[in-house]
Design a protein around this motif. Structure first.
Motif, PDB file in Angstrom:
ATOM      1  N   ARG A 121       0.834  -1.207   0.000  1.00 14.63           N
ATOM      2  CA  ARG A 121       0.000   0.000   0.000  1.00 14.63           C
ATOM      3  C   ARG A 121       0.867   1.255   0.000  1.00 14.63           C
ATOM      4  O   ARG A 121       0.656   2.179  -0.790  1.00 14.63           O
ATOM      5  CB  ARG A 121      -0.932   0.004   1.215  1.00 14.63           C
ATOM      6  N   ARG A 122       1.874   1.286   0.880  1.00 14.09           N
ATOM      7  CA  ARG A 122       2.786   2.443   0.941  1.00 14.09           C
ATOM      8  C   ARG A 122       3.561   2.594  -0.359  1.00 14.09           C
ATOM      9  O   ARG A 122       3.817   3.712  -0.805  1.00 14.09           O
ATOM     10  CB  ARG A 122       3.785   2.284   2.093  1.00 14.09           C
ATOM     11  N   GLY A 123       3.936   1.487  -0.966  1.00 18.24           N
ATOM     12  CA  GLY A 123       4.641   1.557  -2.245  1.00 18.24           C
ATOM     13  C   GLY A 123       3.810   2.253  -3.301  1.00 18.24           C
ATOM     14  O   GLY A 123       4.301   3.132  -4.027  1.00 18.24           O
ATOM     15  N   ARG A 124       2.551   1.875  -3.392  1.00 17.79           N
ATOM     16  CA  ARG A 124       1.659   2.480  -4.390  1.00 17.79           C
ATOM     17  C   ARG A 124       1.375   3.947  -4.081  1.00 17.79           C
ATOM     18  O   ARG A 124       1.293   4.786  -4.977  1.00 17.79           O
ATOM     19  CB  ARG A 124       0.351   1.699  -4.492  1.00 17.79           C
ATOM     20  N   SER A 125       1.213   4.284  -2.801  1.00 17.47           N
ATOM     21  CA  SER A 125       0.842   5.657  -2.451  1.00 17.47           C
ATOM     22  C   SER A 125       2.045   6.600  -2.386  1.00 17.47           C
ATOM     23  O   SER A 125       1.898   7.790  -2.676  1.00 17.47           O
ATOM     24  CB  SER A 125       0.079   5.694  -1.121  1.00 17.47           C
ATOM     25  N   ASP A 126       3.231   6.093  -2.022  1.00 16.41           N
ATOM     26  CA  ASP A 126       4.357   6.989  -1.733  1.00 16.41           C
ATOM     27  C   ASP A 126       5.622   6.750  -2.554  1.00 16.41           C
ATOM     28  O   ASP A 126       6.243   7.707  -2.995  1.00 16.41           O
ATOM     29  CB  ASP A 126       4.755   6.874  -0.255  1.00 16.41           C
ATOM     30  N   TRP A 127       6.064   5.514  -2.700  1.00 13.18           N
ATOM     31  CA  TRP A 127       7.435   5.260  -3.137  1.00 13.18           C
ATOM     32  C   TRP A 127       7.624   4.938  -4.611  1.00 13.18           C
ATOM     33  O   TRP A 127       8.718   5.100  -5.136  1.00 13.18           O
ATOM     34  CB  TRP A 127       8.028   4.134  -2.300  1.00 13.18           C
ATOM     35  N   SER A 135       6.368   5.183  -8.772  1.00 16.17           N
ATOM     36  CA  SER A 135       5.517   5.759  -9.812  1.00 16.17           C
ATOM     37  C   SER A 135       5.009   4.666 -10.751  1.00 16.17           C
ATOM     38  O   SER A 135       4.000   4.839 -11.420  1.00 16.17           O
ATOM     39  CB  SER A 135       6.273   6.823 -10.609  1.00 16.17           C
ATOM     40  N   ARG A 136       5.725   3.537 -10.767  1.00  6.70           N
ATOM     41  CA  ARG A 136       5.311   2.393 -11.581  1.00  6.70           C
ATOM     42  C   ARG A 136       6.046   1.157 -11.081  1.00  6.70           C
ATOM     43  O   ARG A 136       7.172   1.249 -10.618  1.00  6.70           O
ATOM     44  CB  ARG A 136       5.668   2.628 -13.051  1.00  6.70           C
ATOM     45  N   TYR A 137       5.379   0.020 -11.186  1.00 13.81           N
ATOM     46  CA  TYR A 137       6.072  -1.242 -10.961  1.00 13.81           C
ATOM     47  C   TYR A 137       5.424  -2.346 -11.775  1.00 13.81           C
ATOM     48  O   TYR A 137       4.278  -2.242 -12.200  1.00 13.81           O
ATOM     49  CB  TYR A 137       6.155  -1.626  -9.476  1.00 13.81           C
ATOM     50  N   GLU A 138       6.196  -3.385 -12.021  1.00 15.08           N
ATOM     51  CA  GLU A 138       5.739  -4.593 -12.717  1.00 15.08           C
ATOM     52  C   GLU A 138       6.218  -5.788 -11.911  1.00 15.08           C
ATOM     53  O   GLU A 138       7.357  -5.804 -11.433  1.00 15.08           O
ATOM     54  CB  GLU A 138       6.327  -4.678 -14.132  1.00 15.08           C
ATOM     55  N   ILE A 139       5.341  -6.771 -11.759  1.00 14.97           N
ATOM     56  CA  ILE A 139       5.699  -8.007 -11.057  1.00 14.97           C
ATOM     57  C   ILE A 139       5.520  -9.165 -12.022  1.00 14.97           C
ATOM     58  O   ILE A 139       4.494  -9.270 -12.699  1.00 14.97           O
ATOM     59  CB  ILE A 139       4.825  -8.211  -9.801  1.00 14.97           C
ATOM     60  N   ARG A 140       6.529 -10.004 -12.056  1.00 16.90           N
ATOM     61  CA  ARG A 140       6.483 -11.193 -12.907  1.00 16.90           C
ATOM     62  C   ARG A 140       6.864 -12.396 -12.058  1.00 16.90           C
ATOM     63  O   ARG A 140       7.800 -12.320 -11.267  1.00 16.90           O
ATOM     64  CB  ARG A 140       7.435 -11.040 -14.074  1.00 16.90           C
ATOM     65  N   VAL A 141       6.139 -13.489 -12.240  1.00 17.24           N
ATOM     66  CA  VAL A 141       6.405 -14.722 -11.498  1.00 17.24           C
ATOM     67  C   VAL A 141       6.760 -15.802 -12.515  1.00 17.24           C
ATOM     68  O   VAL A 141       6.036 -15.977 -13.497  1.00 17.24           O
ATOM     69  CB  VAL A 141       5.177 -15.149 -10.668  1.00 17.24           C
ATOM     70  N   ALA A 142       7.864 -16.494 -12.273  1.00 20.67           N
ATOM     71  CA  ALA A 142       8.308 -17.506 -13.231  1.00 20.67           C
ATOM     72  C   ALA A 142       8.874 -18.725 -12.519  1.00 20.67           C
ATOM     73  O   ALA A 142       9.412 -18.631 -11.408  1.00 20.67           O
ATOM     74  CB  ALA A 142       9.375 -16.921 -14.153  1.00 20.67           C
ATOM     75  N   LEU A 143       8.767 -19.851 -13.178  1.00 19.81           N
ATOM     76  CA  LEU A 143       9.372 -21.093 -12.714  1.00 19.81           C
ATOM     77  C   LEU A 143      10.781 -21.172 -13.288  1.00 19.81           C
ATOM     78  O   LEU A 143      10.960 -21.104 -14.513  1.00 19.81           O
ATOM     79  CB  LEU A 143       8.550 -22.301 -13.180  1.00 19.81           C
ATOM     80  N   VAL A 144      11.772 -21.287 -12.428  1.00 17.87           N
ATOM     81  CA  VAL A 144      13.157 -21.456 -12.866  1.00 17.87           C
ATOM     82  C   VAL A 144      13.379 -22.948 -13.105  1.00 17.87           C
ATOM     83  O   VAL A 144      13.262 -23.751 -12.183  1.00 17.87           O
ATOM     84  CB  VAL A 144      14.151 -20.927 -11.818  1.00 17.87           C
ATOM     85  N   GLN A 145      13.657 -23.295 -14.350  1.00 17.36           N
ATOM     86  CA  GLN A 145      13.865 -24.694 -14.704  1.00 17.36           C
ATOM     87  C   GLN A 145      15.334 -25.043 -14.869  1.00 17.36           C
ATOM     88  O   GLN A 145      15.713 -26.206 -14.799  1.00 17.36           O
ATOM     89  CB  GLN A 145      13.100 -25.023 -15.980  1.00 17.36           C
ATOM     90  N   ARG A 146      16.150 -24.021 -15.114  1.00 15.04           N
ATOM     91  CA  ARG A 146      17.583 -24.234 -15.277  1.00 15.04           C
ATOM     92  C   ARG A 146      18.290 -22.996 -14.762  1.00 15.04           C
ATOM     93  O   ARG A 146      17.823 -21.877 -14.966  1.00 15.04           O
ATOM     94  CB  ARG A 146      17.904 -24.451 -16.754  1.00 15.04           C
ATOM     95  N   ALA A 147      19.417 -23.166 -14.076  1.00 15.80           N
ATOM     96  CA  ALA A 147      20.185 -22.038 -13.561  1.00 15.80           C
ATOM     97  C   ALA A 147      21.673 -22.393 -13.602  1.00 15.80           C
ATOM     98  O   ALA A 147      22.055 -23.512 -13.266  1.00 15.80           O
ATOM     99  CB  ALA A 147      19.755 -21.711 -12.133  1.00 15.80           C
ATOM    100  N   TYR A 148      22.459 -21.451 -14.050  1.00 15.37           N
ATOM    101  CA  TYR A 148      23.907 -21.644 -14.066  1.00 15.37           C
ATOM    102  C   TYR A 148      24.572 -20.284 -14.017  1.00 15.37           C
ATOM    103  O   TYR A 148      23.922 -19.261 -14.189  1.00 15.37           O
ATOM    104  CB  TYR A 148      24.360 -22.445 -15.292  1.00 15.37           C
TER     105      TYR A 148
END
Length: 124
Positions: free
Chosen positions: A88-94, A96-109
């Motif tokens: 809530r504070r992020g949207r009201s104060d801190w 001006s824009r944000y994007e959230i993405r959720v992903a499954l990590v299948q490989r990492a190196y």
């Protein structure tokens, strides 16, 4: 001389999930650092939390990656009361824009010049 903690999250072997939070700050500072520190501490106590990485430019654009065991852990974290207040504070104060993405990590190196070469940096 004490060493700084690594900015890289220590994640397990995949699969696991990443929540990417890309944001543009407004410039409002009141309470931001305190809330950010509190959210890191609170997230670390949540079941399924694996770690996070964060970077921000001088112009205020930032990316936070938080790593989680499963989607249920992510949904539970999203609903934690103190986290809801931070949102809530992020949207009201801190932010001006944000994007959230959720992903499954299948490989990492990766690559670490200071570590022994294992072939992992080639995605093998």
């Amino acid at each position: 001389m004490s060493s700084q903690p690594s900015p890289f999250a220590e994640t397990p072997e995949p699969p696991y999930y990443v929540v990417t939070f890309s944001s543009q700050r407004t410039g409002e500072e009141s309470g931001y650092l305190e809330m950010g520190g509190a959210m890191v501490e609170l997230a670390q106590q949540q079941p399924g939390y694996l770690g996070f990485e964060s970077a921000r430019t001088a112009s205020g654009f930032g990316i936070i990656n938080s790593y989680w065991k499963d989607e249920a852990s992510i949904l539970a974290w999203k609903a934690v009361v103190d986290h809801v207040e931070a949102q809530r504070r992020g949207r009201s104060d801190w932010y001006s824009r944000y994007e959230i993405r959720v992903a499954l990590v299948q490989r990492a190196y990766g690559f670490d010049k200071n570590a022994a070469t294992t072939g992992d940096e080639l995605g093998q």
